[in-house]
Each structure stands twice: as C-alpha cells, then as structure tokens.
Design a protein around this motif. Sequence first.
Motif, PDB file in Angstrom:
ATOM      1  N   ARG A 139      -5.386   6.246  15.665  1.00  0.00           N
ATOM      2  CA  ARG A 139      -5.943   7.379  16.411  1.00  0.00           C
ATOM      3  C   ARG A 139      -5.162   8.642  16.077  1.00  0.00           C
ATOM      4  O   ARG A 139      -4.053   8.592  15.530  1.00  0.00           O
ATOM      5  CB  ARG A 139      -5.874   7.107  17.924  1.00  0.00           C
ATOM      6  N   ALA A 140      -5.723   9.785  16.471  1.00  0.00           N
ATOM      7  CA  ALA A 140      -5.089  11.061  16.141  1.00  0.00           C
ATOM      8  C   ALA A 140      -3.718  11.203  16.799  1.00  0.00           C
ATOM      9  O   ALA A 140      -2.822  11.852  16.270  1.00  0.00           O
ATOM     10  CB  ALA A 140      -6.003  12.207  16.585  1.00  0.00           C
ATOM     11  N   ASP A 141      -3.550  10.600  17.984  1.00  0.00           N
ATOM     12  CA  ASP A 141      -2.256  10.718  18.674  1.00  0.00           C
ATOM     13  C   ASP A 141      -1.300   9.590  18.272  1.00  0.00           C
ATOM     14  O   ASP A 141      -0.404   9.214  19.033  1.00  0.00           O
ATOM     15  CB  ASP A 141      -2.479  10.726  20.196  1.00  0.00           C
ATOM     16  N   ARG A 142      -1.556   9.017  17.068  1.00  0.00           N
ATOM     17  CA  ARG A 142      -0.706   7.966  16.494  1.00  0.00           C
ATOM     18  C   ARG A 142      -0.816   6.615  17.210  1.00  0.00           C
ATOM     19  O   ARG A 142      -0.068   5.701  16.916  1.00  0.00           O
ATOM     20  CB  ARG A 142       0.779   8.388  16.455  1.00  0.00           C
ATOM     21  N   ARG A 143      -1.699   6.484  18.227  1.00  0.00           N
ATOM     22  CA  ARG A 143      -1.902   5.149  18.818  1.00  0.00           C
ATOM     23  C   ARG A 143      -2.606   4.280  17.795  1.00  0.00           C
ATOM     24  O   ARG A 143      -3.477   4.752  17.057  1.00  0.00           O
ATOM     25  CB  ARG A 143      -2.779   5.246  20.071  1.00  0.00           C
ATOM     26  N   ILE A 144      -2.242   3.019  17.749  1.00  0.00           N
ATOM     27  CA  ILE A 144      -2.825   2.128  16.749  1.00  0.00           C
ATOM     28  C   ILE A 144      -3.499   0.957  17.449  1.00  0.00           C
ATOM     29  O   ILE A 144      -2.892   0.289  18.292  1.00  0.00           O
ATOM     30  CB  ILE A 144      -1.738   1.635  15.779  1.00  0.00           C
ATOM     31  N   ASN A 145      -4.787   0.728  17.160  1.00  0.00           N
ATOM     32  CA  ASN A 145      -5.496  -0.462  17.650  1.00  0.00           C
ATOM     33  C   ASN A 145      -5.651  -1.420  16.480  1.00  0.00           C
ATOM     34  O   ASN A 145      -6.051  -1.000  15.392  1.00  0.00           O
ATOM     35  CB  ASN A 145      -6.897  -0.099  18.171  1.00  0.00           C
ATOM     36  N   ASP A 153       4.878   8.081   7.413  1.00  0.00           N
ATOM     37  CA  ASP A 153       4.516   8.165   8.838  1.00  0.00           C
ATOM     38  C   ASP A 153       3.019   8.343   9.049  1.00  0.00           C
ATOM     39  O   ASP A 153       2.584   8.931  10.034  1.00  0.00           O
ATOM     40  CB  ASP A 153       5.267   9.343   9.482  1.00  0.00           C
ATOM     41  N   SER A 154       2.208   7.865   8.083  1.00  0.00           N
ATOM     42  CA  SER A 154       0.765   8.095   8.198  1.00  0.00           C
ATOM     43  C   SER A 154       0.117   7.111   9.166  1.00  0.00           C
ATOM     44  O   SER A 154      -1.007   7.319   9.598  1.00  0.00           O
ATOM     45  CB  SER A 154       0.119   7.943   6.822  1.00  0.00           C
ATOM     46  N   GLY A 155       0.823   6.001   9.510  1.00  0.00           N
ATOM     47  CA  GLY A 155       0.219   4.990  10.370  1.00  0.00           C
ATOM     48  C   GLY A 155      -0.380   3.840   9.585  1.00  0.00           C
ATOM     49  O   GLY A 155      -0.751   2.815  10.147  1.00  0.00           O
ATOM     50  N   PHE A 156      -0.526   4.007   8.253  1.00  0.00           N
ATOM     51  CA  PHE A 156      -1.062   2.902   7.442  1.00  0.00           C
ATOM     52  C   PHE A 156       0.003   1.811   7.296  1.00  0.00           C
ATOM     53  O   PHE A 156       1.195   2.109   7.204  1.00  0.00           O
ATOM     54  CB  PHE A 156      -1.459   3.400   6.049  1.00  0.00           C
ATOM     55  N   LEU A 157      -0.463   0.587   7.215  1.00  0.00           N
ATOM     56  CA  LEU A 157       0.447  -0.545   7.036  1.00  0.00           C
ATOM     57  C   LEU A 157       0.772  -0.640   5.548  1.00  0.00           C
ATOM     58  O   LEU A 157      -0.119  -0.789   4.722  1.00  0.00           O
ATOM     59  CB  LEU A 157      -0.258  -1.828   7.518  1.00  0.00           C
ATOM     60  N   GLY A 158       2.064  -0.537   5.213  1.00  0.00           N
ATOM     61  CA  GLY A 158       2.439  -0.456   3.805  1.00  0.00           C
ATOM     62  C   GLY A 158       2.793  -1.788   3.176  1.00  0.00           C
ATOM     63  O   GLY A 158       2.935  -1.874   1.955  1.00  0.00           O
ATOM     64  N   THR A 159       2.922  -2.829   3.979  1.00  0.00           N
ATOM     65  CA  THR A 159       3.424  -4.101   3.433  1.00  0.00           C
ATOM     66  C   THR A 159       2.303  -5.039   3.020  1.00  0.00           C
ATOM     67  O   THR A 159       2.531  -6.211   2.795  1.00  0.00           O
ATOM     68  CB  THR A 159       4.280  -4.798   4.505  1.00  0.00           C
ATOM     69  N   THR A 160       1.105  -4.549   2.962  1.00  0.00           N
ATOM     70  CA  THR A 160      -0.027  -5.416   2.640  1.00  0.00           C
ATOM     71  C   THR A 160      -0.966  -4.667   1.703  1.00  0.00           C
ATOM     72  O   THR A 160      -0.993  -3.431   1.718  1.00  0.00           O
ATOM     73  CB  THR A 160      -0.788  -5.782   3.940  1.00  0.00           C
ATOM     74  N   PRO A 161      -1.722  -5.376   0.879  1.00  0.00           N
ATOM     75  CA  PRO A 161      -2.743  -4.659   0.099  1.00  0.00           C
ATOM     76  C   PRO A 161      -3.852  -4.139   1.017  1.00  0.00           C
ATOM     77  O   PRO A 161      -4.018  -4.645   2.126  1.00  0.00           O
ATOM     78  CB  PRO A 161      -3.281  -5.722  -0.862  1.00  0.00           C
ATOM     79  N   THR A 162      -4.578  -3.143   0.588  1.00  0.00           N
ATOM     80  CA  THR A 162      -5.661  -2.568   1.384  1.00  0.00           C
ATOM     81  C   THR A 162      -6.990  -2.902   0.719  1.00  0.00           C
ATOM     82  O   THR A 162      -7.113  -2.825  -0.501  1.00  0.00           O
ATOM     83  CB  THR A 162      -5.479  -1.033   1.484  1.00  0.00           C
ATOM     84  N   LEU A 163      -7.986  -3.275   1.554  1.00  0.00           N
ATOM     85  CA  LEU A 163      -9.332  -3.561   1.023  1.00  0.00           C
ATOM     86  C   LEU A 163     -10.232  -2.340   1.112  1.00  0.00           C
ATOM     87  O   LEU A 163     -11.188  -2.201   0.356  1.00  0.00           O
ATOM     88  CB  LEU A 163      -9.977  -4.709   1.812  1.00  0.00           C
ATOM     89  N   THR A 215       0.860  -1.190   0.000  1.00  0.00           N
ATOM     90  CA  THR A 215       0.000   0.000   0.000  1.00  0.00           C
ATOM     91  C   THR A 215       0.891   1.234   0.000  1.00  0.00           C
ATOM     92  O   THR A 215       1.847   1.311   0.773  1.00  0.00           O
ATOM     93  CB  THR A 215      -0.910   0.002   1.237  1.00  0.00           C
ATOM     94  N   LEU A 216       0.555   2.185  -0.870  1.00  0.00           N
ATOM     95  CA  LEU A 216       1.343   3.419  -0.990  1.00  0.00           C
ATOM     96  C   LEU A 216       0.476   4.561  -0.468  1.00  0.00           C
ATOM     97  O   LEU A 216      -0.699   4.671  -0.823  1.00  0.00           O
ATOM     98  CB  LEU A 216       1.673   3.634  -2.473  1.00  0.00           C
ATOM     99  N   VAL A 217       1.049   5.410   0.399  1.00  0.00           N
ATOM    100  CA  VAL A 217       0.285   6.545   0.931  1.00  0.00           C
ATOM    101  C   VAL A 217       0.928   7.833   0.432  1.00  0.00           C
ATOM    102  O   VAL A 217       2.129   8.046   0.602  1.00  0.00           O
ATOM    103  CB  VAL A 217       0.259   6.529   2.475  1.00  0.00           C
ATOM    104  N   LEU A 218       0.118   8.681  -0.203  1.00  0.00           N
ATOM    105  CA  LEU A 218       0.615   9.951  -0.737  1.00  0.00           C
ATOM    106  C   LEU A 218      -0.073  11.078   0.018  1.00  0.00           C
ATOM    107  O   LEU A 218      -1.277  11.022   0.264  1.00  0.00           O
ATOM    108  CB  LEU A 218       0.277  10.064  -2.228  1.00  0.00           C
ATOM    109  N   SER A 219       0.694  12.101   0.383  1.00  0.00           N
ATOM    110  CA  SER A 219       0.051  13.228   1.088  1.00  0.00           C
ATOM    111  C   SER A 219      -0.269  14.313   0.061  1.00  0.00           C
ATOM    112  O   SER A 219       0.456  14.502  -0.911  1.00  0.00           O
ATOM    113  CB  SER A 219       0.969  13.783   2.171  1.00  0.00           C
TER     114      SER A 219
END
Length: 1199
Positions: A528-534, A496-506, A482-486
């Motif tokens: 989350r906004a404070d970069r916490r990830i669940n 540094d968006s928090g998205f997981l880049g090593t997997t495809p996104t559904l 997955t590629l994230v562009l700002s």
Amino acid sequence: MYLYNLTLQRATGIIQAVQGNFSGGKQQEIIIARGKVLEIVKPDPNTGKVHTLLSQEVFGIIRSIISFRLTGGNKDYVVVGSDSGRIVILEYNAAKNVFEKVHQETYGKSGCRRIVPGQYLAIDPKGRAVMISAIEKQKLVYILNRDAQAHLTISSPLEAHKSNTLVYNIVGVDVGFENPVFACLEMDYEEADGDPTGEAAQKTQQTLTFYELDLGLNHVVRKYSEPLEEHANFLITVPGGNDGPSGVLVCSENYITYKNLGEQHDIRCPIPRRRNDLDDPERGMIFVCSASHRTKAMFFFLVQTEQGDIFKITMDMDEEVVRELKIKYFDTVPVSSSMCVLKTGFLFVASEFGNHYLYQIAHLGDDDDEPEFSSNIPLEEGDTFFFAPRPLKNLVLVDEMESLSPVLACHIADLANEDTPQLYALCGRSARSSLRVLRHGLEVSEMAVSELPGNPNAVWTVRKRADDEFDAYIVVSFVNATLVLSIGETVEEVTDSGFLGTTPTLGCSSLGDNALLQVYPEGIRHIRADRRINEWKSPGKRAISRCAVNQRQVVISLAGGELVYFEMDPTGQLNEYTERKEMTAEVVCMALANVPSGEQRSRFLAVGLADNTVRVISLDPNDCLTPLSMQALPATPESLCIVEMGGHDKDAESTGTSGQLFLNIGLQNGVLLRTVLDPVTGDLADTRTRYLGSRPVKLFRVMTQNHEAVLAISSRTWLSYYFQNRFHLAPLSYDSLEFASGFASEQCPEGMVAIASNTLRILALEKLGAVFNQVSYPLEYTPRKFVVHDSGRMIIIETDHNAYTEETKLEKKQQIAQEMRDAANEEEQELAHQMADAFLNEELPENEFGAPKAGAGMWASIIRIMDPTSGNSLHVIRLPQNEAALSIGLARFMNQDPEDYFVLVGVAKDLKLNPKHCDGGFIYTYKLINDWSALELIHKTPVEDTPYAICAYQGRVLIGVGRLLRLYDMGKKKLLRKCENKHLPSCVVNIQALGQRVYVADVQESIHFVRYKRMENQLIIFADDTHPRYVTTMCLLDYDTVAVADKFGNISVLRLPPRTSDDVDEDPTGNKSFWDRGVLNGASNKAEVLCNIHIGETALSLQRATLIPGGSESLVYTTLSGSIGVLVPFTSREDHDFFQALEMHLRTENPPCNVIDGDLCEQFNSIDSSKQKAVADDLDRAPNEVSKKLEDIRTRYAF
C-alpha cells in the motif's frame, strides 16, 4: 502474366513544401508533396523532431501545392495542382487524421501537358482568389469565398489566357483588400516562332505582367506589362496593405530587382558571390528558392542561391516607397527545392537531392560582423559583392529526415550474412552522394546499457501512482532474487520499495491509484502507499506457476491448472473471488487487457493451455470464470497479450473511434497469431499469422505514440503497432532480446527497458512507419553504376559533370593564390602572402558547401573498391580531368587464367551533352588483385564513341560503343575486336546475356534480341519491340522474357512469341535473319507486351530478388524519387480475379494492362467501414477476409 504492384517505401524526395495551420490549432504543420504522395508533418517544438502525421497516396502526379486561409479564418487549406486536369482543395481533419476534399473542379484534360493548367499555382495573400496556370497559354482564376454556413465556396473559372506565351512563374501580389492582382513571368514567342533565321529568338525578352481580377465585374484584365533586362526565374511576393510596400522581387540571373506599380522606381541589387570561388567565372548566379517571414513589426526574406548560400533580404522604406534593398549572407545549407520558416523559429529545408533538414533559427543575423550589401552602393555594371562562406552560425541543425532520392543503382543481396537480404543503393548527387545499406526494420536508439550482477530472466517497470507521467521503479527478476532500481536522474538500486528481494518475481504492476503488487512463486504481495503490506500465501505446497495482472485485477494459476481470481474493491483491498476454476490442462500463459477508462474491470481473461488451446474466460461478476470461447492452435502457446489497437487519439475521443481488442498469441514454434477479440461475446475471429523466428515468441505490451503496441521477442525482436491508419509488423534492427517492458522517464517518454544476457538496456523507437533503416557511407562524386564481386566487394564508378578533379582543383587554387600575391604592391606583399596561404589551407567541406562548378564539358571520375559491410574504401583510382566513367563490367576471359577477374570501365573523353559530342573514349581493363581488394591496370583500349554498356559473354566481353554492339577478347596490349553489329538505331545503354542469346537496350528504341553465330562470327538481331521505349534499365526474367523500365515512369514486361526462339535456333546458315529485313524496317520477329504499369516515377533499377527468408521471388524496382517497390506475380487465377474485382470497385476506370495496383487495393483498409462492407459484399467476402488477403499477398513476398 499478371502482376501485383506494391510500394515498400514511398518516395523520399520532396518536390514542394508549404507551411500553415492545417489542423486549426496554434501550431504550424508542413505539407509536403513527394511526386504522387501528399504528406503532412509536424516539428515538435520541444524536441525538434519531425513527426509524420499522415502520408496519403494520391494516385496521380502532384505538380504544385500552395496553402491559403480565408480572411478571418483560423485554418489553412491546401490547393493541389496535378496531372488530373482538376483543381483540388483539401482540408486536413486532425480528428480523423485524413485529408478531406472540399472542392474538385475539372477544367481540362488529364496528363502533364503544356497547355493544361496545373504547373503553377498562385494565391491572393488574403485568400480571395487562386490562379492556376499552364506552362503555355492557359491561366484560370477561381474566386474563393464562404457561404452562410461558413463553408468554403469556389467560383467557376475566369480565363486569363494569352496564346504564344510561355509562363515561368506566377505569384499573388499583396494589395491588401483592393482587387486581387497576380504577377506573371512570361515570354511571348510568336515572333521567334515565325522567324526562320533565329534572330528574333535571340532578341525575345521576358516580360513581367500583372493581371487584375476585378471582383465587381467578375473578370480578369491584363493590367500592366514591362520587359525585363535579365532572364528571370522566379518571383517573391512582398507584404502589402498595412504590413509593407507591396510589389514583387524579381530574381534573375546575377540580379534581384524590386518592382511595383505606381510611383515606385526599380531597385536593383547584384547577387553576392563567394570570394576566390573556383567556379567558372563566366557562369551566372541565380536564386533557386525563398522563404518569407513576417511579424507585425517587420518582415524579411531568406533566399538561396544555387550554391546553397542563404541570404537575408530586408527593405528600407520611406512612406510606402522602398529606398533600398539590403542583402546579407545568412548561412549555407544544401540546395533546396523549398524552404519554410515556421513561427516557432524553425527553418525546414527540403533538399533537391539527399536528406532533408530542420534547423532552429538561433539568430537573425542582425548584430554580427557579416558585411551587409545594399542596392545603394554604387557598382560598375557587371560587378558584384563578395562574401566569405563559413560554417553555420545563425542556424542550428535539430533534425534530419533521411531521403534516398535519387537512387541511381541498387543491388539486393545478403552480403553481410544476416539471413535477410540487404539493399545496397547508390544515392545522392555530387559531394552529398552516398552508398546506403538498407535493412528491413525499425531503427532503435540505445539510451543506456548497464551490466547486471547475473543473468536476469524478467524485467518490469511500475509507477508509484496511477496518474504519474513517468515510471518510478524497474523491477528485475533473477533465478533466486529480485532487484529493484529507482528511476531518477540516474538509475540506482533501492531496498525500501516494499518488494520482496529474496525470491524471483513472476509479475508486478501498479494497483489502483497508489499501490504496488508483486507476484512470486509462494504468494502475492500487495504494497500500500503507506508502506502497509498485505500478503496472500499459496495453499500448501502448490506454487504459483503463472500470473496476469492489470490496474485492478490479478489472476494466478497454481501448479496443476487451478485459477484463482482477485479483484480490487473500492477501499483498495484485494478480494479473492469465492470460487476457483480448474482447467483441463496445465496453464502455460495468461493475459489480461488493461482496464478500459471509465470501467471497473477488464471483462476477459485469456489462458493458454498445454493442450495447444487458448481459452477466453469471462471476469464479469454475472458469469465469473465461465469459459466463453476457445481456439485450437498448431503448437503450444508461449505467451499471450491483449491490446486495444486501431483507435484514434485519446483526446479526440468524442469524434475518434475506440480501437478493437486484439488477442496476440506467441507460439513456441516462432509463429505470432493475431485474432480479433469480440468486446461483447468474447469470441475469437479473423486470425492473422506471421512467422517471426526460430525461438518461442514472448509478447509484451508497450506504448508507441500514446497507443498500445505489442513487442514480440523471438530470434529477432518485432513490433506490432498501428500507425497512420494501418497495422505494421516490423523487426527492430537490434541485437536479440530476452524480455522487455514499456519504459517512461523524462529523458525517454516512450521507450522500452529490455534484458539481453546479463545487461539491462533502455531503448527508444523514433522512426515509426519506416520500412527500412539505413547505414550511409559517403562517396565523392555522383555514383553511376557498380558491380559486385563474388567475395562481396563492390566496384563503383563515380562521375560528375561540371566538376573538377582533385588535381585540377589544387592547380586552380594555386593559380588564384599566385594572382593574389602578384596583384599586391610591395607594402602589401606580406599580407598578400598570408592571405594566399590562408586561402590554400582553407578547406570547406564540399558536402556542406557544394562542389565548385567547372563549366559544361568538364568531367571528374573515380573508380572505387568498397567493402559494403564496413563501408571502407579499399582502393581508389582517380581518372584524369574530362574523362567520364560511364559503364563498368566484371568479366573472366577464356584465354586467361580462369581464377582471374577483370574489371572493364568504359570512359568517354571530352563529352559534351548538348549538342552531343565526344572525342572518342577508352576501355580501361583492370585486374582484381590482392584478394580482390585492389585494381591493377592491364591496358587501355581506344574506342571511337561513348561506351555506355559492358557485359561479359562466354569468356569474352560485349561492349556497346555508341550505336555499335561489339564483341571483344583479351589481348596483350589492348582488347581485340572480334565481331560487331552496326544495325542498332541510336545508342546502346544496357546489355545482358543468357546462354547464347544477348539482350540489348537502346536509349530510345526499346529492346533488341541478338544471337551470336559462332561459326559465321556474326551478331544477328532477330527480334525487337513494336514500341519505342526510352529504356533506363532492364532485367531478364527468363530466356524469352525481359522487364524494361523507361524514363517516363513505365515498367513493361516483353516476351518473344512462343515460335520465335525455334525459328532462330533452327536457321542453320544464319543468312535468313541476316537478309530478312522483317517488319517496320526492324527485325523479322516482334516481342509481345505481356504487361505494362505506369508507376509515375522513373525507375533506375530492376532486379529479381527474394526480400524475406523463405519468401517467393519478386521484381524489385527503385526510382529516381527514392521509392522502392515490388511487382509480384499471382500464383493463381482466382487470386488475380479477386484483386481485379477489388481494384475495379476502388476505381471506376479500367485497370492497367495486366498489372494490378496493390497500393490502390490497400486503400480498402482506410475507407469508411460502411464502404468497406459494400465493397466486400460485392466480392462475396467479409471485410476482414478482404484485408486478410491484402496482408497475405504482402507478407508472402515482402514486408
């Protein structure tokens, strides 16, 4: 035969435009009259783009419009003068986006008549009275006021009639709050009428007459009248009261004069002319339109000449008395029918012909070096000032509204091999004419294209916060990454968006106020906004196959058809619902609606299953995950999308209605279904079907003009959206896409980001509501006719009256340059040579500055071969001065090589139009050579009259020479005359042939059916029409049936009675029809009128064509005003009866003969729901069944 009339594109020409605050806000709008359509548009002050707010068919002919405001009001009304015999006052209701009728007062008969008012309107500048006038005799004045509830009231009419008087123009004079005064340009023809010698007619003078409405006595008096020296064409009101000196400017030939009542003496100033103009020097110059602008401190007028030059006129005053008129060249724009100056500094120019323009007034032209002319500068009588035209300096072009008007000829064919036919239209006049290629679809602006490191399979955009105006990230999913562009000034990759880049996104989305969500095959990632990830991981080896997300809810399906539902709690945590739902089959696609404002969740989930069904499942806490309804499908669903459509603007929610929920279903066989989703029960009803293309349909939710819309991607990309009170489904004129998402950034507030193979594209749609997008190729003169060769090449004839050929222009220029050199004395010789050379080198583009007017009887023509797909001119032949090319035909001759094609061009020599006179003509015969890309002249055949029509016929050619119909064959040195018929009444304007039979159109005597007897070598007229029709074009429907359009806006279908054909074909000698002089001095047989419709605009082309692949054939017409419509036949009696009943309900008068007005029937969709229900009940149908039937008949034949 029963037909149904549908307009595909409304008229684009503008008759008149007025500006005002019609919506009651600060911003000004423009109301435009386009013949039978009233439209309100708003220029965006930030972008300068013109947006159409509402386009309303009036089912009549608008002759004049004017805006007014009651004293102390904050809203403008519009008065409409039409052919209805009524004065109508409309108010624009912005909340409902409709024109509301405030008053409708009947005063006369319907129809555009000489003595029935409606042609001219004038308003008292303080909004106290309106005058409506006819061309002759009648003038009525209505007093406008308001009642205790502040509603507009209108009085009964007061007469200001004067018999034997022609009216040229009327305006309201600004007299402050004194009794309203109207100024009229009149001419009394009583003496001229009674004088047989014609001398009185030469001496008759125009008068300027002032009418005063006495508010105390409640009647109109003729206050003052004075004769005018020159013939005037229109008047301009000068501000009065506290703002200015009052009075009028009289625009007449070569002069503009200021006149006022009282002490004021006339102030006269000549109209400046272009220096070293090639125009005929004897020609007078007139102003054709004006716009005035006033502020508290000053006022000025912009007036335009018939060459397109705009002058700014100001006045010098000395204590209420005007001392001088100042006139200064401002800029040159195309000649217009109306100009509007807006308070935001825009100038709207409604062109007479061709595209309309919006300019920004950058400078007022006060402090430049342009000379200013004054009425105080002494000049000899007949002399004038001169100025030099130049490119735009004070105006900046900011937007262009495309207009086809006038469409002079049209051909429908798929010359570009695109599966869908294109419309090739010859448009425009003189140097601004063009060949336009029209394709069905929305125009797409490409904002950016960038290559990606592989082939992506999906793309989304997300915002960081729910209340952000613009998107923050573009998320692109590949097969394994997955590629994230700002999104900022540029679009660049971020890690540094928090998205997981090593997997495809559904799927991904913004969640809650400020969190992000990513769904991937192994689980869900909540950032989350404070970069916490669940993270939520999928159980065991079961991967997530499909997902649906919105701002607060997530639904995923695991392999095997198990649904898991998550909802966000008030703390921003995602909670899984305790139960899971097993589906009966594999889940293929899912969709959630957006969360409605003020609610916690969307109530419904739509799930598409592999067993060809769609199920609607409740997400309400009371019955969560229980099935509510199901719909069986004809094929496997590919994707789903739930949108709310059909509501009004968000900010008008107090009065506007919220829209309906629609479930859009894209199937794998390329079909799109749209069904209504009941917001309470979840039931599905009223399914509409459209075939979009050969690939499975993928659906995406996008925004257009602040409303939700659906982008459907198949082999073509389509947009389903709601615009101006109706649904539209239109293809995008763009390459095929694979995946898309809505996109919003500063540069592109409402766009889309899409992927096509390995590129990422950012696109914007600007012209919503447009049916066609156009490509325009410029031409040189007014195009008249064209023929299309089998190779797709187009041969066009272009002819202009009152014009010079390039050769003559050059001669005239050299003559003027020589005069400049000769006029100079010895000291000035060098300067004169420099000036002459500069003049010869000066090239003013004629499409901006207009072509020089050569005088009556001067003609210029060219013949052009064009490749319509690329727009390249392959060969151009220029005809000599004063030869007018009027007809063209493509033929093959029996006595020549069957592979050879010949182009025949009919040319008139020294043609004078009024009174009509012509020194004979020629038929130029050219052979198509070099792979049909060039013409070779074979010979030219002299003829004694104007050749208006040419048609190939059985290896020979039929030519209409004046009123003679002739059959010619190919000869060595000229065409050889074989046979002729002298019995046609006036002038042959069109010839068509089918089999043995020839169909000949006469300029004012309708159609004649002719038979050629080969044995006797005779052309015999065996049938004609009972009505005189002024034919503009015709089209064969079958051997006995022909469709005819006339210059008064009617289209008729004529058919020979069933026995006729046999009588003629069985008459062995041919003498019977030769000697049998038949009925009414005409032929022995008469054609019957099958049906007749008045479309209100002159149709100039008729063609049988199929507009959509796999659709049925229809009769397509194009008109002088630029509208395109179709007449489609009913396939069953039941359909006809249904639409006839619907039309009767929507209009109490009788329907026209056998043609049902589809535009009127389609008004059903925009009337109140209570009225819809009443009409539908009378038809024994439900309202949605009626609107479905309306949509079906439209999509069966067109778009």
